[in-house]
Scaffold this motif. Sequence first.
Motif, PDB file in Angstrom:
ATOM      1  N   LEU A 137       0.829  -1.205   0.000  1.00  0.00           N
ATOM      2  CA  LEU A 137       0.000   0.000   0.000  1.00  0.00           C
ATOM      3  C   LEU A 137       0.866   1.259   0.000  1.00  0.00           C
ATOM      4  CD1 LEU A 137      -2.772  -1.001   2.564  1.00  0.00           C
ATOM      5  CD2 LEU A 137      -3.027  -0.736   0.088  1.00  0.00           C
ATOM      6  N   SER A 138       1.930   1.238   0.793  1.00  0.00           N
ATOM      7  CA  SER A 138       2.797   2.410   0.868  1.00  0.00           C
ATOM      8  C   SER A 138       3.547   2.625  -0.432  1.00  0.00           C
ATOM      9  CB  SER A 138       3.783   2.264   2.030  1.00  0.00           C
ATOM     10  OG  SER A 138       4.585   3.410   2.164  1.00  0.00           O
ATOM     11  N   ALA A 139       3.950   1.522  -1.088  1.00  0.00           N
ATOM     12  CA  ALA A 139       4.647   1.641  -2.361  1.00  0.00           C
ATOM     13  C   ALA A 139       3.770   2.316  -3.405  1.00  0.00           C
ATOM     14  CB  ALA A 139       5.084   0.263  -2.851  1.00  0.00           C
ATOM     15  N   ARG A 140       2.468   2.062  -3.337  1.00  0.00           N
ATOM     16  CA  ARG A 140       1.559   2.629  -4.332  1.00  0.00           C
ATOM     17  C   ARG A 140       1.038   4.003  -3.929  1.00  0.00           C
ATOM     18  NH1 ARG A 140      -1.257   0.736  -8.650  1.00  0.00           N
ATOM     19  NH2 ARG A 140      -0.370  -1.340  -8.313  1.00  0.00           N
ATOM     20  N   TYR A 141       0.692   4.175  -2.634  1.00  0.00           N
ATOM     21  CA  TYR A 141      -0.015   5.381  -2.226  1.00  0.00           C
ATOM     22  C   TYR A 141       0.768   6.270  -1.257  1.00  0.00           C
ATOM     23  CZ  TYR A 141      -3.882   2.671  -4.141  1.00  0.00           C
ATOM     24  OH  TYR A 141      -4.685   1.931  -4.956  1.00  0.00           O
ATOM     25  N   GLY A 142       1.818   5.734  -0.633  1.00  0.00           N
ATOM     26  CA  GLY A 142       2.610   6.527   0.290  1.00  0.00           C
ATOM     27  C   GLY A 142       2.220   6.313   1.742  1.00  0.00           C
ATOM     28  N   PRO A 143       3.152   6.563   2.684  1.00  0.00           N
ATOM     29  CA  PRO A 143       2.893   6.319   4.106  1.00  0.00           C
ATOM     30  C   PRO A 143       1.824   7.230   4.695  1.00  0.00           C
ATOM     31  CG  PRO A 143       5.030   7.361   3.794  1.00  0.00           C
ATOM     32  CD  PRO A 143       4.544   6.979   2.438  1.00  0.00           C
ATOM     33  N   LYS A 144       1.645   8.430   4.124  1.00  0.00           N
ATOM     34  CA  LYS A 144       0.566   9.284   4.628  1.00  0.00           C
ATOM     35  C   LYS A 144      -0.785   8.604   4.445  1.00  0.00           C
ATOM     36  CE  LYS A 144      -1.961  13.562   3.786  1.00  0.00           C
ATOM     37  NZ  LYS A 144      -2.023  14.855   3.046  1.00  0.00           N
ATOM     38  N   THR A 145      -1.010   8.046   3.268  1.00  0.00           N
ATOM     39  CA  THR A 145      -2.277   7.381   2.985  1.00  0.00           C
ATOM     40  C   THR A 145      -2.462   6.149   3.862  1.00  0.00           C
ATOM     41  OG1 THR A 145      -2.227   8.166   0.698  1.00  0.00           O
ATOM     42  CG2 THR A 145      -3.661   6.296   1.179  1.00  0.00           C
ATOM     43  N   THR A 146      -1.393   5.373   4.070  1.00  0.00           N
ATOM     44  CA  THR A 146      -1.528   4.185   4.913  1.00  0.00           C
ATOM     45  C   THR A 146      -1.773   4.561   6.372  1.00  0.00           C
ATOM     46  OG1 THR A 146       0.895   4.050   5.056  1.00  0.00           O
ATOM     47  CG2 THR A 146      -0.180   2.670   3.423  1.00  0.00           C
TER      48      THR A 146
ATOM     49  N   ALA B 135     -11.893   9.133  20.076  1.00  0.00           N
ATOM     50  CA  ALA B 135     -11.613  10.568  19.996  1.00  0.00           C
ATOM     51  C   ALA B 135     -10.137  10.819  19.701  1.00  0.00           C
ATOM     52  CB  ALA B 135     -12.017  11.249  21.301  1.00  0.00           C
ATOM     53  N   ALA B 136      -9.251  10.039  20.331  1.00  0.00           N
ATOM     54  CA  ALA B 136      -7.816  10.178  20.061  1.00  0.00           C
ATOM     55  C   ALA B 136      -7.510   9.864  18.608  1.00  0.00           C
ATOM     56  CB  ALA B 136      -7.011   9.275  20.989  1.00  0.00           C
ATOM     57  N   VAL B 137      -8.148   8.822  18.077  1.00  0.00           N
ATOM     58  CA  VAL B 137      -7.956   8.465  16.662  1.00  0.00           C
ATOM     59  C   VAL B 137      -8.434   9.593  15.756  1.00  0.00           C
ATOM     60  CG1 VAL B 137      -8.677   6.882  14.848  1.00  0.00           C
ATOM     61  CG2 VAL B 137      -8.050   5.989  17.084  1.00  0.00           C
ATOM     62  N   ALA B 138      -9.554  10.224  16.118  1.00  0.00           N
ATOM     63  CA  ALA B 138     -10.071  11.336  15.312  1.00  0.00           C
ATOM     64  C   ALA B 138      -9.078  12.497  15.277  1.00  0.00           C
ATOM     65  CB  ALA B 138     -11.414  11.803  15.878  1.00  0.00           C
ATOM     66  N   VAL B 139      -8.471  12.792  16.421  1.00  0.00           N
ATOM     67  CA  VAL B 139      -7.445  13.856  16.446  1.00  0.00           C
ATOM     68  C   VAL B 139      -6.257  13.456  15.578  1.00  0.00           C
ATOM     69  CG1 VAL B 139      -5.829  15.112  17.920  1.00  0.00           C
ATOM     70  CG2 VAL B 139      -8.154  14.672  18.719  1.00  0.00           C
ATOM     71  N   GLY B 140      -5.814  12.197  15.703  1.00  0.00           N
ATOM     72  CA  GLY B 140      -4.712  11.713  14.871  1.00  0.00           C
ATOM     73  C   GLY B 140      -5.041  11.792  13.394  1.00  0.00           C
ATOM     74  N   LEU B 141      -6.289  11.519  13.037  1.00  0.00           N
ATOM     75  CA  LEU B 141      -6.706  11.581  11.635  1.00  0.00           C
ATOM     76  C   LEU B 141      -6.621  12.999  11.101  1.00  0.00           C
ATOM     77  CD1 LEU B 141      -7.838   9.940   9.275  1.00  0.00           C
ATOM     78  CD2 LEU B 141     -10.131  10.386  10.160  1.00  0.00           C
ATOM     79  N   VAL B 142      -7.043  13.963  11.889  1.00  0.00           N
ATOM     80  CA  VAL B 142      -6.946  15.369  11.465  1.00  0.00           C
ATOM     81  C   VAL B 142      -5.483  15.760  11.258  1.00  0.00           C
ATOM     82  CG1 VAL B 142      -7.340  17.761  12.192  1.00  0.00           C
ATOM     83  CG2 VAL B 142      -9.124  16.040  12.556  1.00  0.00           C
ATOM     84  N   LEU B 143      -4.627  15.354  12.188  1.00  0.00           N
ATOM     85  CA  LEU B 143      -3.195  15.657  12.062  1.00  0.00           C
ATOM     86  C   LEU B 143      -2.625  15.015  10.798  1.00  0.00           C
ATOM     87  CD1 LEU B 143      -2.169  15.076  15.780  1.00  0.00           C
ATOM     88  CD2 LEU B 143      -2.176  17.280  14.600  1.00  0.00           C
ATOM     89  N   ALA B 144      -3.011  13.775  10.531  1.00  0.00           N
ATOM     90  CA  ALA B 144      -2.495  13.066   9.355  1.00  0.00           C
ATOM     91  C   ALA B 144      -2.943  13.732   8.061  1.00  0.00           C
ATOM     92  CB  ALA B 144      -2.949  11.606   9.384  1.00  0.00           C
ATOM     93  N   LEU B 145      -4.152  14.266   8.040  1.00  0.00           N
ATOM     94  CA  LEU B 145      -4.660  14.920   6.822  1.00  0.00           C
ATOM     95  C   LEU B 145      -3.843  16.169   6.473  1.00  0.00           C
ATOM     96  CD1 LEU B 145      -8.510  14.597   7.422  1.00  0.00           C
ATOM     97  CD2 LEU B 145      -7.147  13.407   5.684  1.00  0.00           C
ATOM     98  N   PHE B 146      -3.211  16.784   7.461  1.00  0.00           N
ATOM     99  CA  PHE B 146      -2.414  17.983   7.213  1.00  0.00           C
ATOM    100  C   PHE B 146      -0.947  17.674   6.906  1.00  0.00           C
ATOM    101  CE2 PHE B 146      -6.018  20.017   9.268  1.00  0.00           C
ATOM    102  CZ  PHE B 146      -6.146  21.182   8.523  1.00  0.00           C
ATOM    103  N   LEU B 147      -0.573  16.385   6.889  1.00  0.00           N
ATOM    104  CA  LEU B 147       0.790  16.039   6.488  1.00  0.00           C
ATOM    105  C   LEU B 147       1.001  16.412   5.023  1.00  0.00           C
ATOM    106  CD1 LEU B 147       1.187  12.556   8.185  1.00  0.00           C
ATOM    107  CD2 LEU B 147       2.648  14.535   8.585  1.00  0.00           C
TER     108      LEU B 147
END
Length: 578
Positions: free
Chosen positions: A330-339, A448-460
Amino acid sequence: MTQTTTDRPSGRTGGAVVPVLAFAGIVVAVMQTLLVPVVKDLPHLLDATPADATWVLTSTLLSGAVATPIMGRLGDLHGKRRMLVASLAVMVVGALVSAFTSDLLLMIAGRTLQGFAMGAIPLGIGLMRDTLPRERLGSAMALMSSSIGVGGGLALPAAALVAQHSDWHALYFGAAGLGVLAIALTLTVVPESPVRARGAFDLPGALGLSAGLVLFLLPVSKGSAWGWTSGTTLTLFAAAAVVLLLWGLMELRVPAPLVDLRTTARREVLLTNLASIMVGISFFVVSLVLPQLLQLPAGHGLGQSMVVAGLCVAPLGVTMMFTAPVYARLSARYGPKTTLILGLLIIAAGYGGGLGLMDAAWQTVVTSVVIGAGIGLAYSSLPALIIGAVPASETGAANGLNALMRSIGTSVSSAVIGMVLANTADTVGGVGIPTTHGFRISFLIATAAVAVGLVLALFLPAGRPSEQHPRLWASSEEDANLKRAEAALSGFRGRVLDAAGVPVARAEVTLIDRHGRRAGATVSADDGGYALTVPAGGAYVLAARAAGHAPLDSPARHGGDGHPVDLDLSLPAETVSA
């Protein structure tokens, strides 16, 4: 002071390196997990009060948090394999101390020494980056990063079985034996890293960071017992803030700091570290809740034995192990941000479904599998994001800091969930028993912690693999050859040579743009060949570094016309300054 490097990269790395390093990570996880089955019995086993007995766990947390970034920096300076072996050796000594005693103070001393092994995982990831061919790096780092969950999941039922049918000290003898085996395999199979950072070890920085971490993590781990608004707790938090602020100001003025705060402040590094805290919180919630839910008597839980509870939670680690090759593709195709984003979404789905799956043991297995798959993807993505954003000479310290962020997440999770379960417990015979209501609140906190992590990941930062993570995206030899071909058609290419014109293998070549920012990086092949893409035409600097040679900064210009620029990089001989 310039550091002299004598180690040279090996021409080829054996196929056993990855499983050996992963085994070392699993051994560390076993060390952390082995006390879980006997936690409730520690006051009786050590003839101590419950408050004093908790120091057996707290001491490992504190020493691990302190040791992880320090061992990472020492690995960058003096050799990652050397520091990996040292970490495991200290763990073995600590395990033997604990194995031969039932005295509280000696047990705490032994557990403190065992915490030093926490640096093994970031050191192993750094070794993989420095020694493995790029086509194997993605899945290897994924397995190494997930080893903490794999070891924990597999060790829990084994430790429960030993605790039920043998003297509990046997747990420590087993951990010591595994540590010795890991050391022997590492010395036999794993080559030393050829990459070295330059400069001296920042002792004041290490002392400052250690003091700040202890002042912060101590009230986090003991706040429930002391009271979150007590004078002791608030004073320690305030002292931690002051010490860490002063430490940061000092680190900004040091030529070779323990932690490069300027690099850490980059958006991709900062957001990844913050997301790591959230992943650490979510990982530890399931590890705290499910064993208690399974073992509590009927009416409060599912009434299962310690061994059955361990077997039901074991799929959490097993699933993390099997997600490593999936992550690589998955990372090879889409990158670690997406994974990372995908992993966080799966974790959220696991906790959301788990809210209604608390009525049977098989339901906890389903929850473990889903959450384990998500955590496996998320954990695997974190080192790839970090390594793609820092120079190779800083991977040990950078991954050590990232591992520290995950540890902070688990510490915060332990404190918060412990407080929630205590405040929602039913009192039976003067003893507080956790309730299903408290377990569900804990799952909501994890979500809730996962939701915060998801927001942070979207801004990578987003970008093409060849631009942002040139060493981490290929997952097969064919993919690696394609990347090199693409680079040769659109950027700089050539060979890295020594002063006598002999090709230099595994030299680190970094592309720096006119603003002083890193625009790409690669490692020379066995024939010294390298190829780097350019994002646009203009002036660049090609910085080349290799063991046994002084660094080279070569100005270069690319016309941006899609044609390659041939440029050989000749490294001067190493110079040593007294």
